[in-house]
Write an enzyme that holds these catalytic residues in place. Structure first.
Site, short mmCIF file in Angstrom:
data_model
loop_
_atom_site.label_atom_id
_atom_site.label_comp_id
_atom_site.label_asym_id
_atom_site.label_seq_id
_atom_site.Cartn_x
_atom_site.Cartn_y
_atom_site.Cartn_z
N HIS A 136 0.91 -1.13 0.07
CA HIS A 136 0.06 0.00 -0.06
C HIS A 136 0.88 1.17 -0.03
O HIS A 136 2.05 1.42 0.48
CB HIS A 136 -1.02 0.12 1.26
N ARG A 161 -12.30 13.00 4.64
CA ARG A 161 -11.19 13.94 5.09
C ARG A 161 -10.64 14.62 3.72
O ARG A 161 -9.83 15.54 3.45
CB ARG A 161 -10.16 12.80 5.31
N SER A 208 -6.53 4.37 8.63
CA SER A 208 -7.27 3.97 7.31
C SER A 208 -6.50 2.83 6.69
O SER A 208 -6.96 2.07 6.10
CB SER A 208 -6.99 5.46 6.57
N ASP A 214 -13.93 3.25 6.95
CA ASP A 214 -12.80 4.01 6.16
C ASP A 214 -13.43 4.64 5.01
O ASP A 214 -12.87 5.66 4.52
CB ASP A 214 -11.79 2.83 5.70
N LYS A 229 -7.94 -1.43 6.40
CA LYS A 229 -8.23 -2.01 5.34
C LYS A 229 -7.28 -3.17 5.00
O LYS A 229 -7.91 -4.41 4.29
CB LYS A 229 -7.69 -1.27 4.14
N1 URA Z 1 -3.85 5.54 1.70
C1 URA Z 1 -5.09 5.40 2.62
O1 URA Z 1 -5.58 4.25 2.24
N2 URA Z 1 -5.10 6.21 3.44
C2 URA Z 1 -4.85 7.21 3.64
O2 URA Z 1 -5.07 7.97 4.69
C3 URA Z 1 -3.78 7.81 3.07
C4 URA Z 1 -3.36 6.92 1.81
#
Ligand code: URA
Length: 448
Positions: free
Chosen positions: A82, A168, A183, A161, A187
């Protein structure tokens, strides 16, 4: 009025209890707390931060807001990567098929564009028909059958999220360490992975520009990941200029497809794919060392296996494979305009943040939650930092459906460049590796 008290408490900088965090988030997801109160709490967190217990609690509550993919009945360790977000950051589209072609299992849940940074889901949805809305069961079945699934968080997976992330984006609360960490890790925990490689971006186009905050984010992500039983390694990588040559949803998909099909492409994309994919293959135990993983990654890029795996993903998720097999079939943007270099010399800088903001204005990103995207909008760079250019040579191409948007951006576009008479100093793409045992240089990490 309990929620007002919770907002006030965080506004004063006092730590919230688990009950307070849980009740606020649960009620927000159920629609019992309005966006304006959630926005106020996000802003209070943005300014006052959260301690590690609050951050872990927020992550758990977000995770508990939905279902989880359960891979506990299979022997393999699933893995994901990620990114904290960058400009032209299309690595997931290359890394996921690459790791799957090398034998890794990648159930990937991604996000949408956030602020000036792009999002994997928006890029995937630029492929006609591509379905990112997979249920936990579909994610599991597809990962078991072809080694990879590329999905978004939906009503079932981490709905908290999904709701908070979009809020956000439009309330200027993206740049908060606990909000980013909760966040991302919620996930990853929901998709059932036991190993995670994070691409933590640093520089002009990243969420955080400075090294100190980025390093704190990397350490926090590793710490929270480990709390959820996920072996987490963070690579701190440069985000001062856009990654690769394309910025904009379809333009980026096209660049990835060309790279995987030709076995060649932008050097920064190839290098980062090699590093991220090989690290993933090591921590999910497909290869004993990063170096062996890198050799295999080079092979699957060169022999077209990554490309074929990408096609398999598009087919499995109902996307139109004909535009992938023949990129010229994709509709061209109505307005395309080339910018020529005003001087001869070296390109000493391409400002990634300005480039990302410009693409957002063109229609490649959202300014409001419900903005429709122009999938073909964006920028195609012809030159990168350090390249030599002659006066009058093409620097970039700007594309958009809306002529007025393109024209309104035209004056600004040249400002993303800096020129010089001599080449700029080279800076490393991978600055550092952070893991549960501390931090290391990339070269030392490869040998470990
Ligand atoms: N990627 C994400 O999934 N969440 C964030 O807050 C920033 C980058």
């Amino acid at each position: 009025m309990r929620q007002v008290k919770i907002i006030e408490k965080k506004q004063r900088g006092a730590p919230l209890t688990s009950d307070e965090i849980r009740s606020f988030i649960e009620q927000y997801v159920e629609g019992k707390i309005p966006d304006y109160q959630m926005s106020a709490l996000l802003m209070a967190i943005y300014f006052q931060g959260m301690n590690i217990d609050e951050t872990v609690c927020l992550t758990r509550v977000m995770l508990d807001s939905g279902a989880r993919v359960d891979f506990s009945d299979i022997p393999n360790k699933c893995v994901d990567k990620h990114s904290t977000g960058g400009v032209g950051d299309k690595l997931s589209l290359i890394v996921a098929p690459t790791v799957a072609s090398c034998g890794g299992m990648v159930p990937m849940i991604s996000g949408r564009g956030l602020g000036h940074t792009g999002g994997t889901l928006d890029k995937l949805e630029s492929i006609p028909g591509f379905n990112v809305n997979l249920s936990p069961e579909q994610i599991k079945n597809q990962t078991l059958s072809i080694g990879v699934a590329l999905a978004g968080q939906d009503a079932e997976l981490v709905p908290a999220d999904k709701k908070i992330y979009s809020l956000r984006d439009v309330t200027a609360t993206v740049r908060s360490l606990p909000l980013v960490a909760s966040s991302i890790i919620s996930k990853k925990a929901a998709e059932g992975v036991e190993a995670l490689v994070l691409d933590v971006k640093i520089g002009e186009g990243a969420i955080f520009k400075d090294e100190e905050t980025t390093e704190s984010l990397a350490k926090l992500l590793v710490r929270v990941g480990e709390e959820f039983g996920i072996e987490t390694v963070a690579l701190l990588t440069d985000m001062n200029q856009p990654l690769g040559y394309a910025v904009g949803n379809w333009l980026e998909v096209k660049e990835c497809v060309e790279l995987m099909n030709d076995g060649d492409g932008a050097q920064d994309l190839l290098e980062l794919n090699r590093a991220l994919s090989a690290t993933m293959l090591k921590i999910c135990q497909v290869f004993p060392t990063v170096a062996e993983g890198m050799d295999e990654v080079d092979q699957v890029i060169a022999n077209g296996n990554s490309y074929r795996k990408f096609l398999e993903i598009v087919k499995a998720q109902s996307g139109d494979t004909s535009v992938i097999e023949n990129l010229d079939l994709y509709p061209k943007s109505s307005n395309n305009r080339e910018l020529l270099s005003p001087v001869s010399g070296y390109i000493s800088d391409i400002n990634a943040r300005m480039c990302g903001e410009l693409c957002m204005e063109l229609g490649a990103g959202r300014k409001k939650i419900d903005d429709e995207l122009d999938y073909g909008a964006g920028v195609l760079l012809f030159k990168k930092k350090g390249d030599n250019i002659e006066k009058g040579e093409p620097l970039l191409m700007l594309s958009a459906e809306s002529k007025s948007k393109l024209e309104s951006m035209w004056e600004n576009i040249i400002n993303i460049y800096r020129f010089d008479n001599s080449p700029p100093d080279e800076s490393p793409l991978i600055r550092k590796v952070v893991h549960s045992r501390g931090e290391t240089d990339w070269d030392d990490f490869i040998k470990s």
